[in-house]
Design an enzyme around this catalytic site. Structure first.
Site, mmCIF file in Angstrom:
data_model
loop_
_atom_site.group_PDB
_atom_site.id
_atom_site.type_symbol
_atom_site.label_atom_id
_atom_site.label_comp_id
_atom_site.label_asym_id
_atom_site.label_seq_id
_atom_site.Cartn_x
_atom_site.Cartn_y
_atom_site.Cartn_z
ATOM 1 N N ASP A 98 0.884 -1.251 -0.194
ATOM 2 C CA ASP A 98 0.004 0.025 -0.079
ATOM 3 C C ASP A 98 0.984 1.215 0.128
ATOM 4 O O ASP A 98 0.316 2.335 0.421
ATOM 5 C CB ASP A 98 -0.890 0.048 1.347
ATOM 6 C CG ASP A 98 -0.185 -0.238 2.527
ATOM 7 O OD1 ASP A 98 1.028 -0.002 2.513
ATOM 8 O OD2 ASP A 98 -0.747 -0.736 3.625
ATOM 9 N N GLU A 120 0.209 -9.027 -1.296
ATOM 10 C CA GLU A 120 -0.728 -8.426 0.044
ATOM 11 C C GLU A 120 -1.825 -7.461 -0.369
ATOM 12 O O GLU A 120 -1.807 -6.522 -0.100
ATOM 13 C CB GLU A 120 0.497 -7.657 0.928
ATOM 14 C CG GLU A 120 -0.279 -7.598 2.325
ATOM 15 C CD GLU A 120 0.882 -6.495 3.134
ATOM 16 O OE1 GLU A 120 0.745 -5.145 3.240
ATOM 17 O OE2 GLU A 120 1.642 -7.536 4.024
ATOM 18 N N GLU A 134 -2.132 5.177 2.560
ATOM 19 C CA GLU A 134 -1.955 3.823 2.241
ATOM 20 C C GLU A 134 -3.330 3.206 1.807
ATOM 21 O O GLU A 134 -3.481 2.482 1.049
ATOM 22 C CB GLU A 134 -1.485 3.103 3.344
ATOM 23 C CG GLU A 134 0.027 3.179 3.644
ATOM 24 C CD GLU A 134 0.375 4.566 4.558
ATOM 25 O OE1 GLU A 134 -0.446 5.230 4.942
ATOM 26 O OE2 GLU A 134 1.587 4.766 4.864
ATOM 27 N N HIS A 210 5.799 5.398 13.255
ATOM 28 C CA HIS A 210 6.358 6.281 12.093
ATOM 29 C C HIS A 210 5.363 6.757 11.165
ATOM 30 O O HIS A 210 5.458 7.706 10.177
ATOM 31 C CB HIS A 210 7.408 5.238 11.085
ATOM 32 C CG HIS A 210 6.741 4.441 10.513
ATOM 33 N ND1 HIS A 210 6.063 4.311 9.191
ATOM 34 C CD2 HIS A 210 6.535 3.202 10.732
ATOM 35 C CE1 HIS A 210 5.581 3.351 8.709
ATOM 36 N NE2 HIS A 210 5.541 2.395 9.676
ATOM 37 N N ARG A 212 2.569 8.280 9.052
ATOM 38 C CA ARG A 212 2.122 10.059 8.606
ATOM 39 C C ARG A 212 1.077 10.345 9.652
ATOM 40 O O ARG A 212 1.249 11.471 10.032
ATOM 41 C CB ARG A 212 1.805 10.014 7.163
ATOM 42 C CG ARG A 212 3.073 10.681 6.141
ATOM 43 C CD ARG A 212 2.525 10.719 4.867
ATOM 44 N NE ARG A 212 3.688 11.073 3.825
ATOM 45 C CZ ARG A 212 4.655 10.540 3.474
ATOM 46 N NH1 ARG A 212 4.927 9.456 3.759
ATOM 47 N NH2 ARG A 212 5.397 11.335 2.684
ATOM 48 N N HIS A 243 12.755 5.475 13.167
ATOM 49 C CA HIS A 243 12.672 5.669 11.544
ATOM 50 C C HIS A 243 13.429 7.038 10.983
ATOM 51 O O HIS A 243 13.508 8.054 11.950
ATOM 52 C CB HIS A 243 11.189 5.904 11.381
ATOM 53 C CG HIS A 243 10.818 5.774 9.974
ATOM 54 N ND1 HIS A 243 11.207 6.687 8.874
ATOM 55 C CD2 HIS A 243 10.100 4.965 9.076
ATOM 56 C CE1 HIS A 243 10.880 6.485 7.844
ATOM 57 N NE2 HIS A 243 10.070 5.475 7.540
HETATM 58 C C1 UD1 Z 1 6.569 4.673 3.671
HETATM 59 C C2 UD1 Z 1 5.177 4.484 3.259
HETATM 60 C C3 UD1 Z 1 4.429 3.892 4.406
HETATM 61 C C4 UD1 Z 1 5.147 2.713 4.924
HETATM 62 C C5 UD1 Z 1 6.799 3.132 5.247
HETATM 63 C C6 UD1 Z 1 7.562 2.112 5.898
HETATM 64 C C7 UD1 Z 1 4.205 6.084 1.623
HETATM 65 C C8 UD1 Z 1 3.446 7.322 1.364
HETATM 66 N N1 UD1 Z 1 4.496 5.694 2.895
HETATM 67 O O1 UD1 Z 1 6.587 5.921 4.898
HETATM 68 O O2 UD1 Z 1 3.275 3.102 3.912
HETATM 69 O O3 UD1 Z 1 4.709 2.209 6.149
HETATM 70 O O4 UD1 Z 1 7.215 3.759 4.157
HETATM 71 O O5 UD1 Z 1 8.756 2.533 6.568
HETATM 72 O O6 UD1 Z 1 4.307 5.326 0.430
HETATM 73 N N2 UD1 Z 1 14.111 8.432 4.956
HETATM 74 C C9 UD1 Z 1 15.660 8.501 4.939
HETATM 75 N N3 UD1 Z 1 15.958 7.092 4.561
HETATM 76 C C10 UD1 Z 1 15.585 6.150 4.185
HETATM 77 C C11 UD1 Z 1 13.880 6.186 4.387
HETATM 78 C C12 UD1 Z 1 13.377 7.364 4.798
HETATM 79 O O7 UD1 Z 1 16.117 9.323 5.220
HETATM 80 O O8 UD1 Z 1 15.771 5.025 3.968
HETATM 81 C C13 UD1 Z 1 13.465 9.584 5.437
HETATM 82 C C14 UD1 Z 1 13.480 10.850 4.085
HETATM 83 O O9 UD1 Z 1 13.423 12.145 4.679
HETATM 84 C C15 UD1 Z 1 11.967 10.738 3.708
HETATM 85 C C16 UD1 Z 1 11.314 10.392 5.060
HETATM 86 O O10 UD1 Z 1 11.999 9.703 5.628
HETATM 87 O O11 UD1 Z 1 11.711 11.797 2.867
HETATM 88 C C17 UD1 Z 1 9.917 9.601 4.551
HETATM 89 O O12 UD1 Z 1 10.008 8.719 3.849
HETATM 90 P P1 UD1 Z 1 8.619 8.248 2.976
HETATM 91 O O13 UD1 Z 1 8.949 7.025 2.256
HETATM 92 O O14 UD1 Z 1 8.215 9.506 2.222
HETATM 93 O O15 UD1 Z 1 7.598 7.836 4.234
HETATM 94 P P2 UD1 Z 1 7.612 6.823 5.229
HETATM 95 O O16 UD1 Z 1 6.951 7.470 6.332
HETATM 96 O O17 UD1 Z 1 8.987 6.119 5.381
HETATM 97 N N1 UDP Z 2 11.709 -3.115 10.801
HETATM 98 C C1 UDP Z 2 13.166 -3.180 10.610
HETATM 99 N N2 UDP Z 2 14.093 -2.331 11.359
HETATM 100 C C2 UDP Z 2 13.422 -1.490 12.120
HETATM 101 C C3 UDP Z 2 12.001 -1.336 12.014
HETATM 102 C C4 UDP Z 2 11.392 -2.268 11.300
HETATM 103 O O1 UDP Z 2 13.863 -4.202 10.175
HETATM 104 O O2 UDP Z 2 14.127 -0.805 12.732
HETATM 105 C C5 UDP Z 2 10.939 -3.986 9.708
HETATM 106 C C6 UDP Z 2 9.903 -4.970 10.766
HETATM 107 O O3 UDP Z 2 10.333 -6.034 11.378
HETATM 108 C C7 UDP Z 2 8.811 -5.252 9.452
HETATM 109 C C8 UDP Z 2 8.948 -3.995 8.659
HETATM 110 O O4 UDP Z 2 10.396 -3.486 8.938
HETATM 111 O O5 UDP Z 2 8.993 -6.403 8.704
HETATM 112 C C9 UDP Z 2 7.922 -2.969 8.986
HETATM 113 O O6 UDP Z 2 8.328 -1.493 8.488
HETATM 114 P P1 UDP Z 2 7.656 -0.472 8.763
HETATM 115 O O7 UDP Z 2 7.066 -0.426 10.189
HETATM 116 O O8 UDP Z 2 8.771 0.656 8.422
HETATM 117 O O9 UDP Z 2 6.368 -0.355 7.529
HETATM 118 P P2 UDP Z 2 5.081 -0.975 7.767
HETATM 119 O O10 UDP Z 2 4.542 -2.328 8.130
HETATM 120 O O11 UDP Z 2 4.177 -0.028 8.813
HETATM 121 O O12 UDP Z 2 4.445 -0.675 6.490
#
Ligand code: UD1
Ligand code: UDP
Length: 374
Positions: A98, A120, A134, A210, A212, A243
Site C-alpha cells: 500500500d 498483500e 495507504e 512512524h 504519517r 525511523h
Molecule cells: C513509507 C510508506 C508507508 C510505509 C513506510 C515504511 C508511503 C506514502 N508511505 O512511509 O506506507 O509504512 O514507508 O517505513 O508510501 N528517510 C530516509 N532514509 C530512508 C527512508 C526514509 O532518510 O531510507 C526519510 C526521508 O527524509 C524521507 C522520509 O524519511 O523523505 C519519509 O519517507 P517516505 O517513504 O516518504 O515515508 P515513510 O514514512 O517512510
Molecule cells: N523493521 C526493521 N527494522 C526496524 C523497524 C522495522 O527491519 O528498525 C521491519 C519490521 O520487522 C517489519 C517492517 O520493517 O518487517 C515494517 O516496516 P515499517 O514499520 O517501516 O512499515 P509498515 O509495516 O508499517 O508498512
C-alpha cells in the site's frame, strides 16, 4: 520455451522484507525470468534489507529526497519507470501492499498495458484517510491489478465487496516466510547497543512508530506513555529503533533522550529486528508488518493507532488496538506488565497470517495464470 518475465518493483523497507523471500522463491523456477527494479523511495532502510537477502537488483530509480512529498514520489516514479517498462516489456509486474511506490508502479504498468500482480492484496479499513495515504494506495492498486495475492480469507472478502472476483489467491503473508529465514536461536546482534541489553532476561518492549497520521501530537503522546512506563518499571527495557524520517527523529529524541531504560537506536537491519522481536516481551507499534510478525513468535502487540486493517489479528487475540492517547497507551502497557493472565492469553493466541509458504503459492499461481493465457 519463452520464459515468463516477472518484474518485481518495490521501494520501501517493508515492501522489501516481504518481497525478497518471494524473489528468492521465483529464482527456483526455470520457466521464470526474475527481474528486480527498486524505486528507491527509501534509501538506507531499503539497502539494509537488499544486502541481507542478497537480492540482485537490475534497476534503481533512486528517487528519495529528504522530507519528500507524496506528489514528488508519485511523479518521479511515473516518469522514471516508463522507459524501463517500455524497454523490458515484462509479462507481469509485481507490486506489494500500500505504499506510494505500489500505486505509482501499478499505474505506470497499466499505462503500458502490462498486467499487475498485487502481493498483500485486499487489506482495508474502508476509511480513505486512515491510514493515509495507504488505504487509497491499496484500493487503487487493487482496481488496477489482474492477480491478487490475499494473505487471508478476510482480505479476499474485502476484494469481493469491491466486485473484484477473478484471480484472487489466498496465500498467507510472505512476511512469515521472511521470519523463517531471519530468526535463529543462537543469533548474536550486530548492533553493539543491543549486545549490551540483557534481552533474554529483562522484559523488553520493542517499540516502533512512524506513520504519517501519527506525526506531531499522536507521536508525542506515544513517546510520553513510553517514558512513563520506563520510569515506573525498573525491570523493563524499552527499545525504539527510530525511523529516519526527520519528523519522527525530532519527536522521539525530544521526549525520550537520556531516559533510563529507554534505548533509541537507529533503524535495525531486518535480522537484528526479527531476532530482537522474537526475544521481546511485548511490541508496541503503529507498523503494519509488526502486527503480523510478532505474534508468529508468541509476542503480543499493542497497536498505536485508532484502527487496523488487520481485524483477523484482533479477532484472533494476537493484537489489541490501543489508540494514540497517552493515558490509554500507558494503562494498556501496564496491564500487560502486571496481569499475567491477560498477557498469557494474547501470547498464546494463534497467528492468522499463514504457515510460511506464501511465496510458493504466489509463484505457482503466476505460472498457472500465465499457462492459462498462452
Ligand atoms: C513509507 C510508506 C508507508 C510505509 C513506510 C515504511 C508511503 C506514502 N508511505 O512511509 O506506507 O509504512 O514507508 O517505513 O508510501 N528517510 C530516509 N532514509 C530512508 C527512508 C526514509 O532518510 O531510507 C526519510 C526521508 O527524509 C524521507 C522520509 O524519511 O523523505 C519519509 O519517507 P517516505 O517513504 O516518504 O515515508 P515513510 O514514512 O517512510
Ligand atoms: N523493521 C526493521 N527494522 C526496524 C523497524 C522495522 O527491519 O528498525 C521491519 C519490521 O520487522 C517489519 C517492517 O520493517 O518487517 C515494517 O516496516 P515499517 O514499520 O517501516 O512499515 P509498515 O509495516 O508499517 O508498512
Amino acid at each position: 520455451m519463452k520464459k515468463i518475465k516477472v518484474m518485481s518493483v518495490f521501494g520501501t523497507r517493508p515492501e522489501a522484507i516481504k518481497m525478497c523471500p518471494l524473489i528468492k522463491e521465483l529464482d527456483k523456477y526455470p520457466e521464470i525470468e526474475n527481474l528486480v527494479c527498486l524505486t528507491g523511495q527509501h534509501k538506507e532502510m531499503l539497502q539494509q534489507v537488499i544486502d541481507i537477502f542478497g537480492t540482485e537488483v537490475k534497476y534503481n530509480l533512486n528517487i528519495m529526497q529528504p522530507r519528500q512529498s507524496l506528489t514528488t514520489i508519485t511523479s518521479n516514479i511515473l516518469e522514471k519507470i516508463e522507459p524501463i517498462l517500455v524497454d523490458e516489456k515484462p509479462d507481469i509486474v509485481l507490486v506489494h501492499g500500500d505504499t506510494t511506490t505500489s500505486f505509482s508502479v501499478a499505474l505506470a504498468a497499466f499505462y503500458q498495458h502490462i498486467p499487475v500482480g498485487h502481493v498483500e492484496a485486499g487489506l482495508r479499513t474502508f476509511d480513505k484517510y486512515s491510514p493515509f495515504p495507504e488505504e487509497m494506495n491499496r484500493t487503487l492498486t487493487g482496481k488496477i491489478a489482474e492477480l491478487h495475492f490475499a494473505p487471508t480469507e478476510n482480505n479476499r472478502n474485502n476484494l469481493l465487496r469491491e466486485n473484484i472476483s477473478e484471480n484472487i489467491f489466498v496465500t498467507g503473508n510472505t512476511v512469515i516466510d521472511a521470519f523463517h529465514i531471519t530468526v535463529r536461536d543462537n543469533y548474536i546482534y550486530k548492533l553493539s547497543q543491543l549486545q549490551k541489553i540483557d534481552t533474554r532476561n529483562k522484559r523488553c518492549i520493542l517499540m516502533t512508530a512512524h506513520r504519517r497520521e501519527n506525526l506531531g501530537q499522536p507521536l508525542f503522546n506515544i513517546c510520553k506513555a513510553a517514558r512513563h512506563i520506563a520510569e515506573e518499571f525498573d525491570d523493563v527495557e524499552i527499545i525504539y529503533p527510530v525511523h529516519l524520517n526527520p519528523s519522527v527523529q525530532d519527536t522521539a529524541h525530544k521526549v525520550l533522550d537520556n531516559i533510563e531504560r529507554v534505548h533509541l537506536v537507529p533503524p535495525l537491519d531486518v535480522e537484528d529486528m526479527h531476532n530482537l522481536m522474537a526475544r521481546s516481551f511485548l511490541v508496541m507499534t503503529d507498523s503494519g508488518g509488526l502486527q503480523e510478525e510478532a505474534p508468529a513468535c508468541g509476542v503480543p502487540v499493542l497497536v498505536l493507532r485508532t484502527e487496523t486493517e488487520r481485524p483477523e489479528a484482533v479477532k484472533a487475540g494476537t493484537v489489541k488496538v490501543v489508540g494514540v492517547e497517552e493515558d490509554n497507551i500507558y494503562k494498556s502497557v501496564k496491564t500487560m506488565l502486571t496481569c499475567p493472565h491477560v498477557y498469557e492469553k494474547m501470547a498464546k493466541a494463534i497467528n492468522p497470517y499463514g504457515d510460511g509458504h506464501a511465496c510458493k503459492r504466489i509463484a505457482q499461481a503466476i505460472i498457472s495464470w500465465h499457462d492459462s493465457k498462452y
